[in-house]
Design a protein around this motif. Structure first.
Motif, PDB file in Angstrom:
ATOM      1  N   ALA A 122       0.829  -1.211   0.000  1.00  0.00           N
ATOM      2  CA  ALA A 122       0.000   0.000   0.000  1.00  0.00           C
ATOM      3  C   ALA A 122       0.860   1.256   0.000  1.00  0.00           C
ATOM      4  N   LYS A 123       0.228   2.333  -0.475  1.00  0.00           N
ATOM      5  CA  LYS A 123       0.860   3.654  -0.449  1.00  0.00           C
ATOM      6  C   LYS A 123      -0.006   4.576   0.402  1.00  0.00           C
ATOM      7  N   VAL A 124       0.649   5.390   1.226  1.00  0.00           N
ATOM      8  CA  VAL A 124      -0.030   6.343   2.105  1.00  0.00           C
ATOM      9  C   VAL A 124       0.481   7.732   1.754  1.00  0.00           C
ATOM     10  N   LEU A 125      -0.442   8.634   1.453  1.00  0.00           N
ATOM     11  CA  LEU A 125      -0.088   9.988   1.021  1.00  0.00           C
ATOM     12  C   LEU A 125      -0.740  11.014   1.933  1.00  0.00           C
ATOM     13  N   ILE A 126       0.089  11.832   2.584  1.00  0.00           N
ATOM     14  CA  ILE A 126      -0.387  12.960   3.385  1.00  0.00           C
ATOM     15  C   ILE A 126      -0.098  14.237   2.611  1.00  0.00           C
ATOM     16  N   VAL A 127      -1.134  15.019   2.344  1.00  0.00           N
ATOM     17  CA  VAL A 127      -0.975  16.273   1.615  1.00  0.00           C
ATOM     18  C   VAL A 127      -0.961  17.416   2.620  1.00  0.00           C
ATOM     19  N   LEU A 128       0.194  18.061   2.752  1.00  0.00           N
ATOM     20  CA  LEU A 128       0.317  19.198   3.663  1.00  0.00           C
ATOM     21  C   LEU A 128       1.398  20.151   3.150  1.00  0.00           C
ATOM     22  N   ASP A 129       2.634  19.960   3.581  1.00  0.00           N
ATOM     23  CA  ASP A 129       3.754  20.756   3.069  1.00  0.00           C
ATOM     24  C   ASP A 129       5.041  19.998   3.337  1.00  0.00           C
ATOM     25  N   ALA A 130       5.552  19.349   2.316  1.00  0.00           N
ATOM     26  CA  ALA A 130       6.724  18.493   2.469  1.00  0.00           C
ATOM     27  C   ALA A 130       8.036  19.231   2.293  1.00  0.00           C
ATOM     28  N   THR A 131       7.997  20.557   2.204  1.00  0.00           N
ATOM     29  CA  THR A 131       9.218  21.297   1.879  1.00  0.00           C
ATOM     30  C   THR A 131       9.801  22.072   3.051  1.00  0.00           C
ATOM     31  N   ARG A 132       9.016  22.369   4.100  1.00  0.00           N
ATOM     32  CA  ARG A 132       9.476  23.316   5.117  1.00  0.00           C
ATOM     33  C   ARG A 132       9.684  22.718   6.492  1.00  0.00           C
ATOM     34  N   GLY A 133       9.479  21.425   6.649  1.00  0.00           N
ATOM     35  CA  GLY A 133       9.596  20.817   7.965  1.00  0.00           C
ATOM     36  C   GLY A 133      11.027  20.697   8.449  1.00  0.00           C
ATOM     37  N   SER A 134      11.205  20.774   9.768  1.00  0.00           N
ATOM     38  CA  SER A 134      12.526  20.633  10.369  1.00  0.00           C
ATOM     39  C   SER A 134      12.375  20.400  11.858  1.00  0.00           C
ATOM     40  N   SER A 136      14.265  21.492  13.990  1.00  0.00           N
ATOM     41  CA  SER A 136      14.666  22.730  14.662  1.00  0.00           C
ATOM     42  C   SER A 136      13.508  23.705  14.833  1.00  0.00           C
ATOM     43  N   LYS A 137      12.386  23.456  14.159  1.00  0.00           N
ATOM     44  CA  LYS A 137      11.243  24.359  14.236  1.00  0.00           C
ATOM     45  C   LYS A 137      10.269  24.000  15.358  1.00  0.00           C
ATOM     46  N   LEU A 138      10.568  22.923  16.074  1.00  0.00           N
ATOM     47  CA  LEU A 138       9.642  22.472  17.107  1.00  0.00           C
ATOM     48  C   LEU A 138       9.973  23.074  18.462  1.00  0.00           C
ATOM     49  N   ASN A 139       8.917  23.440  19.183  1.00  0.00           N
ATOM     50  CA  ASN A 139       9.049  23.764  20.604  1.00  0.00           C
ATOM     51  C   ASN A 139       8.880  22.450  21.346  1.00  0.00           C
ATOM     52  N   TRP A 140       9.991  21.841  21.720  1.00  0.00           N
ATOM     53  CA  TRP A 140       9.956  20.493  22.285  1.00  0.00           C
ATOM     54  C   TRP A 140       9.276  20.439  23.654  1.00  0.00           C
ATOM     55  N   ASP A 141       9.118  21.571  24.298  1.00  0.00           N
ATOM     56  CA  ASP A 141       8.457  21.614  25.606  1.00  0.00           C
ATOM     57  C   ASP A 141       6.947  21.840  25.493  1.00  0.00           C
ATOM     58  N   ASP A 142       6.461  22.053  24.273  1.00  0.00           N
ATOM     59  CA  ASP A 142       5.035  22.354  24.091  1.00  0.00           C
ATOM     60  C   ASP A 142       4.623  21.932  22.677  1.00  0.00           C
ATOM     61  N   LEU A 143       4.737  20.634  22.396  1.00  0.00           N
ATOM     62  CA  LEU A 143       4.536  20.161  21.027  1.00  0.00           C
ATOM     63  C   LEU A 143       3.115  20.365  20.525  1.00  0.00           C
ATOM     64  N   ASP A 144       2.126  20.305  21.421  1.00  0.00           N
ATOM     65  CA  ASP A 144       0.750  20.542  20.987  1.00  0.00           C
ATOM     66  C   ASP A 144       0.346  22.006  21.112  1.00  0.00           C
ATOM     67  N   LEU A 145       1.312  22.855  21.484  1.00  0.00           N
ATOM     68  CA  LEU A 145       1.130  24.313  21.545  1.00  0.00           C
ATOM     69  C   LEU A 145      -0.015  24.720  22.465  1.00  0.00           C
ATOM     70  N   LYS A 146      -0.148  24.000  23.545  1.00  0.00           N
ATOM     71  CA  LYS A 146      -1.185  24.332  24.525  1.00  0.00           C
ATOM     72  C   LYS A 146      -0.938  25.706  25.141  1.00  0.00           C
ATOM     73  N   ASP A 156       4.205  25.209  11.530  1.00  0.00           N
ATOM     74  CA  ASP A 156       5.525  24.586  11.664  1.00  0.00           C
ATOM     75  C   ASP A 156       5.442  23.241  12.360  1.00  0.00           C
ATOM     76  N   HIS A 157       4.643  23.159  13.420  1.00  0.00           N
ATOM     77  CA  HIS A 157       4.563  21.912  14.175  1.00  0.00           C
ATOM     78  C   HIS A 157       3.856  20.818  13.376  1.00  0.00           C
ATOM     79  N   CYS A 158       2.755  21.142  12.734  1.00  0.00           N
ATOM     80  CA  CYS A 158       2.044  20.120  11.948  1.00  0.00           C
ATOM     81  C   CYS A 158       2.903  19.610  10.801  1.00  0.00           C
ATOM     82  N   ILE A 159       3.570  20.525  10.108  1.00  0.00           N
ATOM     83  CA  ILE A 159       4.413  20.144   8.975  1.00  0.00           C
ATOM     84  C   ILE A 159       5.602  19.307   9.444  1.00  0.00           C
ATOM     85  N   SER A 160       6.286  19.778  10.471  1.00  0.00           N
ATOM     86  CA  SER A 160       7.504  19.102  10.928  1.00  0.00           C
ATOM     87  C   SER A 160       7.193  17.760  11.580  1.00  0.00           C
TER      88      SER A 160
END
Length: 281
Positions: A122-134, A136-146, A156-160
């Motif tokens: 099978a193939k699984v395809l997520i359409v979002l933004d495959a070019t800007r994730g990193s 380094s863009k995550l706030n590791w202490d608040d990943l769900d941005l509560k 940034d968080h959803c893409i990365s």
């Protein structure tokens, strides 16, 4: 030979165009899912099944029903659901920001729960933004941005985190040995597509956005063609079982291969948020 496809977010825009492209082959069968049934299902081998993809409990019920019905296994799972909004953090009844529930968490739950009914190739395809994730863009202490939510951080968080989880799924959801088949996981950037989302912008931004759309945007049908061809080409020619593809269906070069430590952090966070939502009364 036709394929069995499930397209979540397939009721409009890019997802609808992908569903129609696949359904144009008469031997294929396509399920499209989202909140509202499209006004037209142009092919007899298409069907609609309602799903609120922002709700983890609704997704779990939906996937449980699919598995219990012992329906044909899935060749292609496409997830393009999303929302264009300028609103700040807006929590669902399950305590997840609505934008992040649609763009990230719900997609991961669909993959996890449908894994038993994915074909071995099978193939699984997520359409979002495959070019800007990193990483380094995550706030590791608040990943769900509560506590530190902004629209930019949410994007940034959803893409990365999607980049990370594509690598997690590709490693963990392969068929058991000694199978020679492989499941392929893709994160795709659709580019600027004319999907009518500019109507959701504030009035003062609409004229500029409409002008840019008229000049720069491609049709959903053109986008769908590029992405489907890109997934097919990459799975046939590239040895890697996960990839990112751009708006022309080309493999994005030099994508970050995340460390095992960071992959584990994102994976554990993802399942905790989802499982806590599923346990919400």
């Amino acid at each position: 030979m036709g394929i069995r496809a499930l397209v979540v977010g397939g009721t409009a825009g890019i997802g609808y165009a992908i569903a129609n492209r696949i359904a144009s082959e008469a031997s294929s069968s396509v399920i499209i899912s989202g909140r509202t049934k499209p006004s037209s299902l142009p092919h007899s081998n298409m069907e609609f099944r309602a799903l609120d993809a922002s709700s983890m409990r609704a997704i779990k019920q939906y996937t449980d029903q699919y598995k219990a019905a012992q329906e044909p296994k899935i060749d292609l799972l496409v997830m393009s659901q999303g929302i264009f909004t300028m609103a700040g953090r807006t929590e669902t009844p399950e305590g997840i920001d609505n934008k992040m529930a649609l763009h990230f968490y719900g997609k991961q739950l669909l993959i996890r729960e449908l894994a038993p009914v994915l074909k071995e190739d099978a193939k699984v395809l997520i359409v979002l933004d495959a070019t800007r994730g990193s990483s380094s863009k995550l706030n590791w202490d608040d990943l769900d941005l509560k506590n530190t939510f902004s629209l930019g951080r949410a994007a940034d968080h959803c893409i990365s985190m999607t980049d990370a989880m594509v690598q997690v799924h590709a490693a963990k959801l392969q068929p058991a040995e000694p199978s020679t088949s492989h499941r392929y996981f893709f994160h795709a950037y659709p580019g600027f597509v004319s999907t009518g989302l500019v109507k959701n912008l504030p009035w003062y931004l609409k004229p500029l956005a409409k002008g840019a759309e008229a000049v720069l945007a491609v049709s959903p049908e053109s986008c769908a063609d590029h992405l489907v061809k890109g997934v097919t080409a990459a799975s046939e020619k590239d040895a890697r079982v996960w990839n990112s593809i751009d708006d022309k269906g080309r493999i994005v070069p030099n994508k970050e291969v995340w460390s095992e430590e960071n992959l584990k952090k994102v994976e554990e966070h993802t399942w905790k948020i989802i499982d806590d939502a599923l346990a919400t009364k």
